[in-house]
Structure formats: structure tokens, C-alpha cells
Design an enzyme around this catalytic site. Structure first.
Site, PDB file in Angstrom:
ATOM      1  N   PRO A 294      34.583 -39.151  23.330  1.00  0.00           N
ATOM      2  CA  PRO A 294      34.088 -39.829  22.129  1.00  0.00           C
ATOM      3  C   PRO A 294      35.157 -40.706  21.486  1.00  0.00           C
ATOM      4  O   PRO A 294      36.236 -40.224  21.182  1.00  0.00           O
ATOM      5  CB  PRO A 294      33.731 -38.659  21.211  1.00  0.00           C
ATOM      6  CG  PRO A 294      34.655 -37.559  21.625  1.00  0.00           C
ATOM      7  CD  PRO A 294      34.865 -37.729  23.107  1.00  0.00           C
TER       8      PRO A 294
ATOM      9  N   ASP B  64      33.539 -39.521  17.795  1.00  0.00           N
ATOM     10  CA  ASP B  64      34.525 -38.625  17.205  1.00  0.00           C
ATOM     11  C   ASP B  64      34.637 -39.020  15.734  1.00  0.00           C
ATOM     12  O   ASP B  64      34.985 -40.146  15.423  1.00  0.00           O
ATOM     13  CB  ASP B  64      35.863 -38.829  17.924  1.00  0.00           C
ATOM     14  CG  ASP B  64      36.870 -37.777  17.540  1.00  0.00           C
ATOM     15  OD1 ASP B  64      36.479 -36.779  16.911  1.00  0.00           O
ATOM     16  OD2 ASP B  64      38.050 -37.948  17.871  1.00  0.00           O
TER      17      ASP B  64
ATOM     18  N   TRP C 150      41.066 -32.182  17.917  1.00  0.00           N
ATOM     19  CA  TRP C 150      41.031 -32.158  19.386  1.00  0.00           C
ATOM     20  C   TRP C 150      40.127 -31.039  19.888  1.00  0.00           C
ATOM     21  O   TRP C 150      39.633 -31.094  21.003  1.00  0.00           O
ATOM     22  CB  TRP C 150      42.434 -31.998  19.966  1.00  0.00           C
ATOM     23  CG  TRP C 150      43.226 -33.258  19.824  1.00  0.00           C
ATOM     24  CD1 TRP C 150      44.296 -33.476  19.012  1.00  0.00           C
ATOM     25  CD2 TRP C 150      42.976 -34.480  20.502  1.00  0.00           C
ATOM     26  NE1 TRP C 150      44.732 -34.771  19.154  1.00  0.00           N
ATOM     27  CE2 TRP C 150      43.934 -35.409  20.057  1.00  0.00           C
ATOM     28  CE3 TRP C 150      42.024 -34.895  21.442  1.00  0.00           C
ATOM     29  CZ2 TRP C 150      43.977 -36.719  20.533  1.00  0.00           C
ATOM     30  CZ3 TRP C 150      42.072 -36.189  21.904  1.00  0.00           C
ATOM     31  CH2 TRP C 150      43.050 -37.092  21.444  1.00  0.00           C
TER      32      TRP C 150
ATOM     33  N   GLN D 219      45.519 -39.535  26.935  1.00  0.00           N
ATOM     34  CA  GLN D 219      44.680 -38.385  26.611  1.00  0.00           C
ATOM     35  C   GLN D 219      45.111 -37.127  27.362  1.00  0.00           C
ATOM     36  O   GLN D 219      44.476 -36.089  27.232  1.00  0.00           O
ATOM     37  CB  GLN D 219      43.224 -38.677  26.963  1.00  0.00           C
ATOM     38  CG  GLN D 219      42.606 -39.764  26.122  1.00  0.00           C
ATOM     39  CD  GLN D 219      42.470 -39.351  24.686  1.00  0.00           C
ATOM     40  OE1 GLN D 219      42.368 -38.174  24.384  1.00  0.00           O
ATOM     41  NE2 GLN D 219      42.519 -40.301  23.784  1.00  0.00           N
TER      42      GLN D 219
ATOM     43  N   TRP E 270      42.574 -35.010  25.047  1.00  0.00           N
ATOM     44  CA  TRP E 270      41.242 -34.644  25.505  1.00  0.00           C
ATOM     45  C   TRP E 270      41.255 -33.914  26.847  1.00  0.00           C
ATOM     46  O   TRP E 270      40.562 -32.927  27.038  1.00  0.00           O
ATOM     47  CB  TRP E 270      40.377 -35.893  25.583  1.00  0.00           C
ATOM     48  CG  TRP E 270      38.918 -35.616  25.634  1.00  0.00           C
ATOM     49  CD1 TRP E 270      38.213 -34.833  24.777  1.00  0.00           C
ATOM     50  CD2 TRP E 270      37.982 -36.121  26.593  1.00  0.00           C
ATOM     51  NE1 TRP E 270      36.884 -34.820  25.132  1.00  0.00           N
ATOM     52  CE2 TRP E 270      36.714 -35.605  26.244  1.00  0.00           C
ATOM     53  CE3 TRP E 270      38.087 -36.974  27.691  1.00  0.00           C
ATOM     54  CZ2 TRP E 270      35.569 -35.913  26.971  1.00  0.00           C
ATOM     55  CZ3 TRP E 270      36.945 -37.280  28.411  1.00  0.00           C
ATOM     56  CH2 TRP E 270      35.697 -36.756  28.053  1.00  0.00           C
TER      57      TRP E 270
ATOM     58  N   LYS F 125      53.412 -53.690  24.187  1.00  0.00           N
ATOM     59  CA  LYS F 125      52.225 -53.015  23.711  1.00  0.00           C
ATOM     60  C   LYS F 125      51.459 -53.964  22.785  1.00  0.00           C
ATOM     61  O   LYS F 125      52.061 -54.678  21.992  1.00  0.00           O
ATOM     62  CB  LYS F 125      52.661 -51.767  22.931  1.00  0.00           C
ATOM     63  CG  LYS F 125      51.602 -50.707  22.870  1.00  0.00           C
ATOM     64  CD  LYS F 125      52.156 -49.438  22.245  1.00  0.00           C
ATOM     65  CE  LYS F 125      51.042 -48.431  22.084  1.00  0.00           C
ATOM     66  NZ  LYS F 125      51.533 -47.150  21.591  1.00  0.00           N
TER      67      LYS F 125
ATOM     68  N   LYS G 209      48.270 -55.128  16.280  1.00  0.00           N
ATOM     69  CA  LYS G 209      47.846 -56.119  15.289  1.00  0.00           C
ATOM     70  C   LYS G 209      49.063 -56.798  14.690  1.00  0.00           C
ATOM     71  O   LYS G 209      49.055 -57.982  14.398  1.00  0.00           O
ATOM     72  CB  LYS G 209      47.048 -55.431  14.188  1.00  0.00           C
ATOM     73  CG  LYS G 209      45.604 -55.205  14.594  1.00  0.00           C
ATOM     74  CD  LYS G 209      44.803 -54.714  13.408  1.00  0.00           C
ATOM     75  CE  LYS G 209      43.457 -54.185  13.892  1.00  0.00           C
ATOM     76  NZ  LYS G 209      43.098 -52.911  13.319  1.00  0.00           N
TER      77      LYS G 209
END
Length: 1135
Positions: A49, A88, A604, A640, A644, A677, A680
Site C-alpha cells: 500500500p 497506507d 509497519w 522496503q 514491508w 537522488k 523536490k
RNA sequence: AGUCCCAUAGCUCAGUUGGUUAGAGCGCUACACUGAUAAUGUAGAGGUCCCCAGUUCAACUCUGGGUGGGACUACCA
């Protein structure tokens, strides 16, 4: 009129994108693809999610393209692949987002804004970008069921979480304990690592540091340190940047492999002679020349030898009890700074706490007057004031005369508003006290990096806090065992990052002191003696009823809750979030009130529990759960791994003793084109929406999945997307357009009876063979969850073999004339290739392939399915794969390219025919192969004949190349010499070698026999000819241009010019023309001799010669032949 | 600090169980071809296969140690 294959003016992928999307919508294609064919059953996929409170980025396209491709592939293989979307919705980012938009801080919760309002705001805010997410999902072609997503804040979802927690609780895997966590005394709250990693949290600060001297107790374990010394005792040196933790010291840690030295020197403050222990490596640092300290080394010892030595308590304020004040070993000890010996205060350091537990060293705890134990520093950051301590404890454990003056002092001045930087700090006072007692070796201010609370700007303490834990360590072996059965892509993430993580597992700290999240379903009496864990709303309803009976509650919010009714309405009677859930007071067995533990659980856990919670298991789907668990496949970013991927695995192992997923792709990051990376802040983030608008999501998906293996980081460069569009999509589009153009002219429909493959020409059988090889390769790769090589193989096939060889060589077969078997073969072969490629590429590029497929199918009607995504993935036919044929064609391709290179070398254009090439053909097998592809080569390079030469002609210069792989093991060290000897063979020796099949090689007086099988003999040169060499292939070109050849060349020049004029004048491909050419001496013979040829190639009814004066008017042109200007007239003939 | 990934042409990437001339595409330069034409072919230039050491007859490939980039986890006297 018969149906026509659609033709397009140009390739417009964004337009295709939108049109195909509309088609899917109109036909409900996704829903129709959700079925199982051929009894294949389910392929279980779990969607991780995303949090919808942030805009999706380009990296989301990456992982979703992978997920989509695999799911579409499995669907085409016949499985039913249900895909439930999920959101999520809990967690810190949501809270921070809300606080930012409302302009409040956490302190304002409960004052400026009620918890109620705050949570309502979170609930609203978290779905803020749902529309954007759904839009992206749709436009990128990610097929997932967004109509019925699982949402982690849904009460039904939470109910499953509670059920899981109760299962863990009943298994004894859920417990309360304490751990060292970052804690802000100023804010009175623990901090997450996330908060600690916020920009500006780590700051350089100047603190008092101190090297303390711990006196070794002389006994059996330590007596070796005392032999031969002339000082009072032996002291262990340990450095600290937080002297206020020294009173809580209960152990010293050394590195087991580090070398320590016993050094005689003097205490710089007392001038007393002392013997000290420190890491040998650090002697030059501690006794740096500028310190002007004399010292001698008595001896050295390994850290492991010092283990178990007892020492006297440094500061005798509180007695921690048995087991303290020992030297222990720890892997975390280094010699990068300090003394190589670490002072251990288990109450104030995570390493310290762990090391203490491992070695049975007690933490220094004090008993408070309220009956609880705690560290020597309280939650406000003070040394515990005398008044807060239990009186009996003071009497037995506390040295009031030494501790008294320090009790109540703040460990950092920042925590007390009445103190300033100018005031003495506790650190300094402790250091001074040690100095006066001869227990300090050096005290100095040092700058070091220390974390600060992002809210109060004040230093953080590492502090023991109560938390609820899941005892994952109890299942460690099983977690590892089951992990070994998971197919990880790439494997290293599974064995490496994830495997190592499991080996070093610590218990899962579940507690979070927050507001917006899943509440911990545990209620406790105030004295913490009785507790209850609630596992369902039904259970809660009963407990509330009991509580009402006991008089602790007046009303049951679940009064109307109907057990077994799983509707949203029924589950909306009570919000399980704070603050509502906190209003519930339950009653204990002994009739006392129990209140809920105020902690929320780690988000989590929310996402890791999704296999159960998305199904509202076990309240729903209990019978068919085996069909949805475990997953066959999941995919997310490698970030993750400990998120996750771990929580899914941990919960599944603990609850079901099963893996949660069988196959997993963990993809790397999407970086900008410079490898940075995306963020913004740097404004280098690529916007997925505009990218898809401009280039279409097919191009984007193709680029992302074929440019690099998904688990490597992708340096995203938009020019790569453009390249993919030009190279792969452009070529595929061109090939289709070519097909459609002529198929429509010839009325080919694709539904004609198939010409049997064995009756098709060699080149057709060749591309069909390659196609079947490709099907095999692509299927194997997809089956192995390895999309990149599958895509690359498809691309190679389309651009190199299909377009650049098959179509190019066969163009003439599609032009003019009626429909015979040869032409039909050509159409059918090309049709099959296009259709099969479309189907195979469909999982990766679902839009464009569906367009090609439906366009082809609209005329042929071969498939009943209206979409490429509903048809079966092709299987290859072994009988159609002919490796010898593929090899032959490779010879043709290489030979052609070599001959074209030779022509280029002497500047003879391809339109000029040449008489012959000469090919060495001592090998009969090669000659046979070459013979089969001879017509193709000759046509391609415009040469009339081939002449074979064999070595007996004496024309060839031969060369022997050693086969190192075969000869290497045989010759070993002498390989170099042997290789040189073989290369040095003369022509005669080579001839002899070939005749005998073996050769005696003399090396260092030893004879070695080699056979022709162990070398490669090639013909390198033909003296007097223009020769090209590549690998084993050699070809010579006769570059003599005879008059006849020249005439033919000129005729072909005219064909070319006339075709250009036709095109320029906008004639239809089928228009008939009349041609008049200026009668010049150098062209007349050529034209009259080849007028029929020119006519047939240009669809001319008549080709004639005439003086320049006769060639006038709008149809007249002047063109350049052999560097002379010639007038040509081309006009359309009606009829 | 630990764990993991990556490093080959200007750029993006291939490179099989080690085998002696390391490839492709893009870009650049030159030329050619052309009824697929906003396509195509050929050639040229362009390499310390990140560095060092080792194993081996032989290392881009295997081993060890570094360097640089990145990720995750942890945060220390």
C-alpha cells in the site's frame, strides 16, 4: 469493400495510450481478464500500500510497471490474478502533513485542537492525493482493482490487526519491556529514528569529555596485570563525552581482538605514578608529544585476556547490586577514538544496554517512591531528587553523603530554563570531582556530533522507555529457514541484506506514542497487575457490557453492533481510533478499572498484516483464505527490505508458520541522470504525469524495464525514453505500416489458409525459427521474473532480424503481381511475427501492443478475444526451430556486411553490379550452408556469382589459431610457447597439418602432438584480391567493372531516379507511367539494352530514348547519372 | 559504523563455467543506400574493463584489500 488494416500517418504513442485506455474502459477489459483459464487457478499477488498523502513520483512507475508486467503475463498464461489495491493511511508523515497544513505542533494537540479534530483532519488529509494516484495508475496502465481497495484506517482492517495482536499475545510473543530510545526530556517524548534523521538534527556541540580511571581489583583474574609494577594499582582508561553517565556505569567493554597495553606514567593532575590499561594503537594519541607525558610500556594483552576482570565502582552513589563492575567484551568496540575501552551505562546507550544484557551486567536502577524502578536520571533530565526515591532504597543502596550534592541536578543545562551556558554543568562538576579524587586522566572540551530534538532544539538523551515488543527473536531460526525458500530477485537482497538482517534480529518495538494510528488493544489496571488483550469487536462489546455492569461505563458504543455483519455501516458505529477508544474503560477479573495502554502500534505492522487484514480475516474469508495466502509474487523497492518485506514475512511466520510471498522482485532506486537522488529540493525530480503525456507510458515502461536490470539503480534520462521510442517503437511501427500498406493493396486479410511452413521459402522458415526461439527465451525469462532480458530479446528480434533483415530482404516479394504462394507466405510470415511480438511484449507495453493486435485482428478475425491481454501467451513449437538454418542466415548476414564493407572500401556503390565473389570452401559443411543462402547474399550485395576456392588451389593463405580452451589444460605452463609456435607455422606446415590431422610440436626438446580439432584453421587472405575477414569467414571480391556491368549499373541508376521522381510527383504506388530518357552516348546502350528491366521496376508501360529537345514540359526533369546531367521525362499514363 | 548493490567507450548498458583482437545502441565524423523514407547501411575516432595485490599457463571474469557512488540499518565511548 473488404476490411483494411488501419494505416496511420505517424507514430503517436500518447494518442495510442488514450485511445486504448478508452477501449479498455468501454470493453471492461480488466475485469474480463480476471478469470482462470485451463484450470490454472489463482496466481496470488499482494499490492504494497502506498501512502496517498504524497504525490506519486516516477519511481512509483518503476515498481508498478514490474508488478503489472508480471501480473499481465500470468494472466495471459491462464491464471486468475486478483489485484486488490491498498492505501497506507496511518503514520507520522500523515501527522506531520496535518500539523503543517493546520499550522500547529504536537504540543497543541489537546489544547488548541482536540484529539478528535486532529484525527478527523488526518483522516481527511491522508486521502488528499488519491485522485492523482488513481490518475497515474490508470494512465500508466497499471491494472489493479481500485474500486475495492483495502484501507488501513478502516475499522475492519483494524479489527484484523487486533486479532493478529491477540494471537501473538496468546502465543506469548507480545510483551512489555524497555529499550533505550532517543528521548527528548524537554518535550517529554520519545523520538523515532525518522525524527532523528530530519535535517539539522545532528549538530556539532562542544561538550566536556573525560578520560576516567577505573581501579582494577587485585584478585586471581587480574593478578597478571600487577606483576612487576611499582605503582599503587592498575587503572583502566575509558573515555566519555557524557560524564553524567559515569555514575550509572556498571561495566567496561573491550574489543576481544584488540591489543591492549599496560603503561606506566603519571597522573597529570596529581602527579602520582600510575599504571594504566588502554589500546596499544592509541598510545601515540593519548600520549601525544604535545602532552609532554613520559611513559613506558610494561606489556600487552589481547582484549579477550582482560575479560572478567573486576574493578571498583568509579562513583559510589548508588549500589547496582551483584554482577556489576566487570570487564566485558563487545564487537562494537573500536580504536577510532577514545582509549579503545568503552564505559558501559546500560541505562543510557543502546549498545550498552545490549552488551549488558548479553553479559549479565545489571543496569543501574533506582527504586522510586511510587514503587517503580527507573534510571538515575528522571524523565525531566535530572539526577533523581532525593525526595523522589524510595526511603528504604536510600537506606540500603544510596550513599547520601556523596550523591546528595548532585541529586536534582539537570544533566544538560538546556533542560533547565533558569540555567545558561555560563553556569557550571553537571558534566564539569563530575569531571572535577573525579580529578580531585585522582580518578581522571584528562578533561577537555571537544566538539562532537550529537542529535537534537527537532521540536525543542535541545539535546536528545538516550533513555530507557517502556515499550511493547513482539518477540521476533524467538522465531529467528524459523524466519531464516523460511526465507531460504523464497525466490528473491536479485538473490543477494534475500541472502544478503535481508538474510543478515534476520540473523541479527532484535525484538520488534511496536510502540509509538502518537495519535493517528492503530491503537494497541491492551487494557491494564493502574498497578499493571491485570491486563486484557482484545481481539475483536465482538469481544470488546462483551467486555464493555461487563464494564457497564461494574459501573465504569455508562453506555455501550457497540450496543447496536451486530456480530457477523461485515458491512461498513455496522463497523462505523464506533471509531477505533483515539480518542474514542481511550474512552473505553474495561473491568478486570478482580473488578478494578482497566485503561488502554496509550501507545499506538508501528505502522509497519499495518502494512505487514495486509495479507490477513485486506481479507478481514478471520472474520471473513475464513474458508477460502488458502486461495489468497501466501502470495506467489510481490514487488517493491529495495528500501522496503527492512520495512514491508520484513513485516510481511515476520507476521506470516508468527501467525501461519508460512512464508508470506514465494517470489519477490526488489527494485532499485530511480536516480536522476547524474546519479543523484531525486528530490523536490534539487528540483531534479521527474514528473510521471507529464512524461506519460509526452511520450506515452509504453515508452516509459519499456525504457524503465529494459534499460537496466530493475534491481540496479536506474539513472533516469528522458533521452533514453526518446531513444526507446525511436529505436524499438519506431521500428515496430514501421514494420506494421509496411505490412498494412501492401496487405491492403493486395487484399491480404490474414484469414487465408496457411501455406505450410515446410513449403515456405528458406528466409520465411528462418524468421519463424527465430521467432520460436524467441518465444522460448522470453517465456523462460518471464517465468523467472527476469523481465529485462526478455524485453531486450524482443527488441533485438524486432529491430535486427525482423525489420533490418527479413523485411529489407523481402520487400520485393510484396510488390506487384498477383497473389501466389510465395507472396502469401511472405504476408503470413510477417503477420505471424507481428502478432506474436505484440502478444509477447504486451505485459510490458500494454497499450501499443494492444493497438497492433486489435488492428491485425480487425481484418483477420483470428481471435475472438478483443484484446491482446485476453489471449493466451504463445508457446513455442520445437519443430519450427532450426538451428542450422539460423546459423546459415548468420553467415549470410555477416558475409553481406563484409562484402558491403569491401565495396565501400573501393567506393563502388551497391547499385553497380559486380561479377563475382570468391569464398574459401575447404569445409563441405560450410559450403553447403553457404549454398543455401547464396541467393540472398548475392541479391543483397548485388553480385552475380560465387566462386569457391579450396586450399588445393594454392591461392589461399592459411592461418592456424590455437584453441586455448582445449590446449590450455594440455600444455599448462608451456601454453604461451605453444601458442607462439602454432602461430608461427608456415604455409607448408599448415597444409601438412591439415592433411595428417595432427602435428608434432617441438617445445624444449619435448614433442607434443596436437590435432586439427584443437585449433582453428582459417583462410586469411587471397593474394591479389580484395579480401575481408571476420572470425572464420573470409570473402574476396572481384571489383572489375566490365562494360556489361556498367550498363546494368546505369540502368539501375535510372530505376532509382525514376522512382524518386514518381514519389516526388505524388504518384500512387500502383500508377502506370511512360518514361523518356535523353539520348546521350554514355546512356543509350545501357537504356536500350535494359529498357524492359527499367520498365518492370518502375511500372512503366514504355521506356524510350529521345533528344533533349523532345523532353520538355512539366513532366521533364534533369537528373545526375555518373556525374553527368541527363534529362528524363516521367508521366502518368491513364488507364 | 555494519550490511548490501553498483563501477566496462563521451552517455546508457551487454559480456556465458576464466581462454588471449572486450561488444551493442546513442552521440560524433565521413560516405553510401533508398517505393518502410522523421527509416537504413558501411567505415572511422573513442577503453588503464575504478585501483592494488593474489590464485592461474591464462583474469573484465575468481579471491583479498582499497577508492568512489548509492541504499538500508544503527548511532557509539
Amino acid at each position: 469493400m473488404s476490411k483494411r488494416f488501419p494505416e496511420y500517418k505517424g507514430l503517436d504513442l500518447p494518442k495510442v495510450n488514450n485511445e486504448v485506455l478508452k477501449m479498455w474502459d468501454d470493453d471492461d477489459t480488466f475485469r474480463r481478464s480476471l478469470r482462470s483459464r485451463d484450470g490454472k487457478g489463482e496466481f496470488v499477488f499482494y499490492e504494497g500500500p502506498p501512502s496517498a498523502n504524497g504525490m506519486p513520483g516516477i519511481h512509483h512507475v518503476m515498481s508498478r510497471a514490474i508488478k503489472d508486467a508480471i501480473c499481465r503475463f500470468k494472466t495471459m498464461q491462464g491464471y486468475e490474478v486478483k489485484r486488490k489495491a491498498g492505501w497506507d493511511t496511518h503514520g507520522l508523515p500523515v501527522e506531520l502533513g496535518v500539523e503543517k497544513s493546520l499550522g500547529i505542533t504536537k504540543e497543541d494537540i489537546g489544547t488548541k485542537i482536540s484529539v478528535d479534530e486532529y484525527n478527523a483532519a488526518c483522516r481527511r488529509d491522508v486521502m488528499k492525493y488519491t485522485d492523482a494516484w488513481e490518475d497515474l495508475t490508470r494512465h500508466m496502465g497499471y491494472w489493479i482493482d481500485m474500486d475495492n481497495p483495502y484501507v488501513t484506517y478502516d475499522n475492519r482492517y483494524i479489527e484484523t490487526l487486533w486479532w493478529l495482536l491477540k494471537e501473538l499475545y496468546n502465543k506469548g510473543l507480545l510483551y512489555e519491556g524497555y529499550t533505550i530510545q532517543p528521548y527528548s526530556p524537554a518535550a517529554g517524548t520519545g523520538l523515532s529514528s525518522h525524527e532523528l534523521n530530519m535535517p539539522g538534527c545532528y549538530r556539532d556541540v562542544k561538550d566536556t569529555t573525560c578520560i576516567a580511571l577505573f581501579s582494577v581489583k587485585k584478585n586471581d583474574k587480574s593478578k597478571f596485570l600487577f606483576s612487576g609494577i611499582d605503582t599503587q594499582g592498575v587503572k583502566i582508561m575509558a573515555w566519555t563525552t557524557t560524564p553524567w553517565t559515569l555514575p550509572s556505569n556498571t561495566a567496561l567493554a573491550v574489543g576481544p581482538e584488540i591489543k591492549y597495553a599496560s603503561v606506566r606514567t603519571t597522573n597529570p593532575y596529581t602527579s602520582e605514578p600510575i599504571t594504566v590499561i588502554l589500546a596499544e594503537e592509541l598510545i601515540p594519541v593519548i600520549f601525544a608529544p604535545d602532552k609532554k607525558l613520559e611513559y613506558t610500556v610494561n606489556g600487552t594483552y589481547k582484549g579477550s585476556e582482560l575479560k572478567g576482570i573486576d574493578y571498583e565502582q568509579l562513583i559510589d552513589w548508588v549500589n547496582p547490586g551483584e554482577g556489576a563492575f566487570r570487564v566485558i567484551t563487545g564487537d562494537f568496540v573500536t580504536t577510532v577514538d577514545g582509549t579503545g575501552i568503552v564505559h558501559i551505562a546500560p541505562t543510557f546507550g543502546a549498545d550498552d544496554y545490549r552488551a549488558g544484557r548479553e553479559h549479565g551486567v545489571p543496569p543501574l536502577l533506582v527504586l522510586m517512591s511510587d514503587g517503580f524502578e527507573g534510571p538515575l536520571v528522571d524523565r525531566r533530565g535530572r539526577m533523581v531528587p532525593m525526595g523522589d526515591l524510595d526511603q528504604a532504597f536510600i537506606a540500603t543502596h544510596v550513599n547520601t553523603s556523596t550523591y546528595g550534592p548532585f541529586a536534582g541536578r539537570y544533566v544538560k543545562n538546556e533542560y533547565n530554563d533558569s540555567l545558561t551556558e555560563a553556569d557550571a554543568t553537571l558534566d564539569v562538576d563530575i569531571a572535577v570531582m573525579l580529578k580531585q579524587a585522582g580518578k581522571a586522566f584528562r578533561i577537555e572540551k571537544q566538539i562532537h556530533n550529537y542529535p537534537h530534538c527537532w521540536r525543542t532544539d535541545k539535546p536528545v538523551l538516550y533513555y530507557p522507555l517502556d515499550s511493547w515488543f513482539i518477540r521476533t527473536t524467538a522465531l529467528r531460526d524459523r524466519l531464516i529457514e523460511l526465507n531460504n525458500t523464497i525466490n528473491w530477485k536479485p538473490e543477494s537482497t534475500g541472502t544478503g541484506r535481508f538474510g543478515k538482517w534476520l540473523e541479527n534480529l532484535v525484538d520488534w518495538n511496536l510502540s509509538r506514542s502518537r495519535y493517528w494510528g492503530t491503537p494497541l488493544p491492551i487494557w491494564m489496571t493502574e498497578d499493571r497487575q491485570e491486563e486484557i488483550c482484545i481481539g475483536s469487536l465482538a469481544e470488546l462489546k462483551i467486555e464493555i457490557t461487563r464494564s457497564i455492569d461494574a459501573g465504569y461505563m455508562t453506555r455501550n458504543p457497540l450496543e447496536n453492533f451486530v456480530v457477523g455483519d461485515n458491512s461498513l455501516e455496522n463497523y462505523s458505529l464506533l471509531d477505533l481510533h483515539r480518542p474514542y477508544v481511550d474512552e473505553i474503560v474495561l473491568v478486570s477479573r478482580t473488578g478494578r478499572p482497566m485503561r488502554r495502554e496509550t501507545d499506538l502500534i508501528d505502522v509497519w505492522f499495518d502494512s505487514g498484516a495486509m495479507p490477513y487484514a485486506q481479507a478481514h480475516y478471520p472474520f471473513e474469508n475464513k474458508e477460502n483464505f488458502a486461495e489468497m495466502f501466501p502470495a506467489d509474487f510481490i514487488a517493491e523497492g529495495v528500501d522496503q527490505t527492512r520495512g514491508w518485506f520484513f513485516t510481511l514475512h515476520a507476521i506470516a511466520v508468527m501467525i501461519s508458520d508460512s512464508v508470506s510471498y514465494k517470489n519477490i522482485i526488489s527494485n532499485g532506486l530511480v536516480l536522476d541522470k547524474n546519479g543523484n537522488k531525486m528530490s523536490k529540493r534539487l528540483s531534479n525530480a521527474v514528473d510521471p504525469f507529464s512524461t506519460i503525456d509526452q511520450h506515452g507510458s509504453d515508452a516509459l515502461r519499456w525504457y524503465m524495464l529494459t534499460n537496466a536490470q530493475p534491481w540496479d539503480n536506474l539513472r533516469f534520462d528522458i533521452s533514453g525514453v526518446e531513444e526507446a521510442k525511436r529505436k524499438f517503437f519506431g521500428t515496430l511501427y514501421n514494420t506494421y505500416s509496411f505490412f498494412a500498406l501492401y496487405a491492403n493493396v493486395d487484399g491480404f486479410t490474414g484469414s487465408e489458409p496457411q501455406v505450410p511452413v515446410e513449403r515456405r521459402p528458406e528466409i520465411d522458415r528462418w524468421i519463424i525459427s527465430l521467432l520460436n526461439t524467441l518465444i522460448k527465451e522470453v517465456t523462460e525469462r518471464y517465468d523467472d521474473y527476469d523481465i529485462t532480458p526478455a524485453g531486450r530479446a524482443i527488441s533485438d528480434f524486432v529491430t535486427e532480424n525482423l525489420s533490418n533483415w527479413y523485411v529489407r530482404l523481402n520487400r520485393k516479394r510484396y510488390w506487384g503481381g498477383g497473389m501466389d504462394d510465395d507472396k502469401l507466405s511472405a504476408y503470413q510470415t510477417l503477420y505471424t511475427c507481428l502478432e506474436t511480438v505484440a502478444i509477447m511484449a504486451a505485459p510490458v507495453i500494454p497499450f501499443f501492443t494492444d493497438r497492433i493486435f486489435t488492428d491485425l485482428n480487425s481484418v483477420s478475425g483470428k481471435h475472438n478475444e478483443g484484446s491482446v491481454h485476453l489471449v493466451a501467451f504463445p508457446s513455442y513449437d520445437k519443430k519450427l526451430i532450426d538451428k542450422a538454418l539460423e546459423e546459415r542466415m548468420e553467415i549470410a548476414q555477416k558475409m553481406s556486411s563484409m562484402i558491403l564493407a569491401l565495396r565501400r572500401h573501393v567506393n563502388i556503390r551497391v547499385r553497380q553490379p559486380l561479377a563475382r565473389i570468391m569464398v574459401p570452401a575447404s569445409d563441405r559443411h560450410f559450403r553447403k550452408s553457404f549454398e543455401a543462402v547464396k541467393p540472398l547474399i548475392l541479391a543483397e550485395v548485388n553480385v552475380k556469382e560465387v566462386e569457391y576456392v579450396d586450399d588445393t588451389s594454392g591461392l589461399l593463405i592459411r592461418k592456424v589459431k590455437p584453441n586455448f580452451k582445449l590446449l590450455g589444460p594440455k600444455f599448462g605452463k608451456k601454453m604461451k610457447e605453444a601458442g607462439a609456435a602454432i602461430l608461427a607455422l608456415t604455409q607448408n606446415e599448415i597444409a601438412e597439418f591439415e592433411k595428417n590431422g595432427s602435428l608434432n610440436l617441438l617445445l624444449d626438446g619435448e614433442t607434443h602432438t596436437i590435432t586439427t580439432a584443437e585449433v582453428e584453421i582459417i583462410s586469411e587472405d587471397i593474394p591479389g584480391w580484395l579480401v575481408a575477414n571476420e572470425g572464420r569467414l573470409t570473402v574476396a571480391l572481384d571489383i572489375t567493372v566490365t562494360e556489361d556491368l556498367l550498363h546494368e549499373g546505369i540502368a539501375r541508376e535510372f530505376v532509382n531516379r525514376i522512382q524518386n521522381i514518381r514519389k516526388e510527383r505524388g504518384f500512387e504506388v500502383t500508377d502506370k507511367i511512360r518514361v523518356v530518357i535523353e539520348d546521350l552516348p554514355f546512356v543509350s546502350a545501357a537504356v536500350s539494352k535494359h529498357s524492359d528491366y527499367i520498365a518492370s521496376q518502375t511500372l512503366a508501360l514504355d521506356v524510350s530514348l529521345a533528344p533533349a529537345s523532345a523532353i520538355t514540359g512539366p513532366a521533364a526533369r534533369e537528373t545526375d547519372i555518373e556525374e553527368q546531367m541527363v534529362r528524363v521525362l516521367v508521366e502518368k499514363v491513364k488507364g
